[in-house]
Structure formats: C-alpha cells, structure tokens
Design a protein around this motif. Structure first.
Motif: not given
Length: 396
Positions: A39, A84-85, A89, A91, A94, A97-98, A253, A264
């Motif tokens: 991450q 989704w927001q 979110r 996990p 997320q 996304i990371d 994501a 991002y």
C-alpha cells in the motif's frame, strides 16, 4: 450493496440453453491482477473534479473551457459510485483501491490501451442503460488487450470462452474469430450479462457479473446455500471462488479511481469523446494492404483495429465490416465506390454480381480462369453468389 438493471429486457437467443450451460472465465492473468500489493502511504491530494478552476474564475467559465472527453462521458454513465460511497466503502473494494494505486503507471498503461475502444464501448453501455462501470470490465478481464488469451481458452477483450462464444453467435474459422473482434465480442458480452441478470437474478447485475466470471452454475449453487442459511442471497453474501469474490470489488475499485483520478494520483491519457473508429461494410474480398492503401493508413494500424481477422483478407462470407480510423472512413468509402462500379463502367478490376450471373459466365466475360476468380474471392461454392456482391478480377 446490490445493483440491478434499471430495465428488464428479454433477449431472443436461439441457443439460450447452450448459452445457459456455457462457462466463462477470465483465465489469464491480466496486468491489473499482477500489480504489487504494497500500500502507498503518501498524503492524498484533495478530491477534485479535474476542472482546475483558477482563483476568481467562475465554475461555469471553467466548465465551458473543458470539452467532453471519453473519461468525462464515462463518469456520467457511472451508476454505482454514489451508492458505494454512501455504503461507507466495502473493505474488499478499498483493499483493491489500495492495490491499484500502489502502481499508478500500470493503470495508465492499461487505460492507454483502451484508447481505440473506450468511447465506442461507453456508447454501447449508454444505449442499453447499463451501469457505466461495466465499460471498465475489460480492464479486469484482459487489461484492454483485444488479443489476450488465457490458458483456459478464454479470448479477446472480454475473455469469452469458445463454447460461450458459439452460443452467443461469435463465429470462428481459420480466417476469423469473432471473440477477438471488439465490436462483435462487446455486443455478445453485454448481451450475456443482461441475459443472465434477467434469466437468473431478477436484474441483479452483480450476480450476473459473478456468473460471467465463474459460471451461472457456480453462482446459483452458492446462492442456494446462502438462502438456506437465511441470507438475502446477494453477491456480497455468497461464498464463491477467490477470483470471483474479488471480481466485483476490482471493478468498483478501478471505477472509483477513474471517477476521481486526481485524488488517487493517476494521470489518465487523453481520449476523445467520439469513437476512434468507423465501420466500413465489406461487400467484396478486400485485403488489409489494399484497404490500408486506399484509406491512407499503415496496414499495421488496420490490423490492430481488426484483431478478429486472422488472415490479411476480408471476404463478405466471413466479415461484415472492417474497422478503420474514423478520420479515414470517408476516404476509404469513396475509393471503394470508385473501384466497385459495375463492369463496363470504366472499372475493369471489379465485377458487381447481377441477378442470373454465374461464376463461369463472369470468368468467361472477363477472360479469366474460373478457378482463379474463385480463389481471388474466396468462393468455396458456386451457388453462393449474391446480387450486389463485388468480385475482384485481378486478385489484388
């Protein structure tokens, strides 16, 4: 989070039973799935819509200066991001996304490959009123590589398996593979997603996407187990193979990153709102070299736009249309119209088949061997001539 189609549409497939039993899988490892998992702990830049409003500049002034792009149009088609927001979110989303943001250059590389296709695919999504996020499914499936092949046999931008492709009407031969053709495979993939959502899941697109990845049999079994345990039976309730458990989270994501790339740290390539290609009907045998010369583009560029064409020759029996750069379409059409006037009208290189014509008579009329005429035009049977069909008389 459960997302449904905003309308129900019954698709008439003659081979629906074969389609229902077909399995689809992404199979091959895409670049998206091989990104590092470490991450990034850097400070995030504030969320921005990318308009870059200068101090003292009115919002609407900035908006007027920003033309619509493929990315902005895609964002307008997104249907899942707000929910989704609001759901704080998930996990699993997320985590992906990371995962993706750790290597933003990989995202740029993959989205660069989307350049020829993104605007057109978004149009197809809009026409069907599907969530715009689905336009990014090729990011997950093939890293937007139309020639991607998995070790399991899945092929093309949408990674369609042979059996499923046949059920969806995607023809294959030694000279053509409809799974590699972006236009044909996109329509087939979207048909398949809609069909499964309506047939099995009461319009639930998430479950249909899971079935697209793992097969309807796998998803339906997992759903029955979840329901027997008192769970609602939504995608997020199911115990599925690991790849399928990550399938929808990956899509959400990458969609979240595309929705707000500045946040991002991703710089997306500029892609025009209008489709990059036009579709030219194939009415006679046409080699890529001839089409490229008439259109004034490199042959390699045409080959990239037509990955389904396994040979360097398109014939009406196998290929309905050729994709060419949009800005070259009029030039190619004009050149083809000039060359395809009926025999006797000043163009001895093309014969337009008239009612009652036979291959033998055409060959005799133009003083060429019938076997050569058949070979030049990829004619396998003498009874397949159609009025209006254009035959090359020179093999070029």
């Amino acid at each position: 989070m459960t997302y449904h189609t905003s309308r129900r549409r019954l698709l008439g497939f003659a081979s629906s039973l074969a389609l229902t039993g077909a399995l689809m899988t992404s199979g091959s490892l895409s670049q998206a799935s091989t990104l590092p998992t470490t991450q990034q702990d850097g400070i995030e830049t504030p969320s921005s819509d990318g308009l870059g409003v200068a101090p003292g500049q009115h919002f609407w002034d900035a908006l007027a200066l920003k033309p619509q792009t493929a990315w902005s149009r895609l964002r307008e088609a997104f249907q899942w991001q707000a929910q989704w927001q609001a759901d704080h979110r998930h996990p699993r989303v997320q985590a992906w996304i990371d995962h993706y943001r750790a290597s933003p250059h990989n995202i740029v590389e993959i989205t660069e490959r989307a350049r020829p296709w993104l605007a057109w695919i978004t149009e197809q999504i809009e026409t069907r009123d599907l969530p715009g996020e689905i336009a990014l499914l090729p990011f997950i499936e093939s890293s937007f590589d139309p020639r991607a092949r998995s070790h399991m046999g899945a092929t093309g931008l949408w990674q369609i398996m042979p059996r499923t492709g046949e059920a969806l009407g995607l023809q294959r031969s030694g000279a053509w593979d409809g799974r590699l053709d972006v236009v044909s495979s996109t329509r087939a993939a979207l048909d398949y997603i809609e069909l499964q959502a309506d047939q099995w899941y009461e319009g639930d697109i998430e479950l249909s996407l899971a079935a697209y990845n793992a097969g309807a049999g796998t998803v339906n079994r997992a759903r029955r187990i979840a329901l027997s345990r008192g769970r609602p039976g939504h995608y997020w309730d199911l115990d599925l193979p690991a790849e399928t458990m990550d399938y929808v989270p990956k899509l959400l994501a990458i969609s979240a990153i595309i929705a707000d790339p500045i946040r991002y740290g991703v710089s997306l390539p500029e892609i025009d709102e209008a489709p990059a290609f036009a579709q030219i009907p194939v009415t006679r045998a046409l080699t890529l070299s001839e089409a490229a010369r008439l259109a004034g583009v490199p042959q390699g560029q045409l080959a990239e736009l037509n990955p389904g064409l396994l040979a360097s020759r398109a014939t009406p029996r196998q290929v309905r249309r050729l994709l060419v750069p949009a800005e070259r379409a009029e030039r190619l059409l004009a050149a083809l119209e000039t060359r395809q006037s009926p025999a006797g009208d000043g163009n001895p290189s093309i014969h337009v088949v008239q009612r009652g014509d036979t291959l033998s008579a055409i060959a005799s009329r133009h003083a060429v061997a019938m076997v050569d005429l058949a070979r030049w035009n990829d004619i396998q049977r003498l009874d397949t001539l159609q009025p209006g069909q254009q035959l090359t008389l020179s093999g070029r």
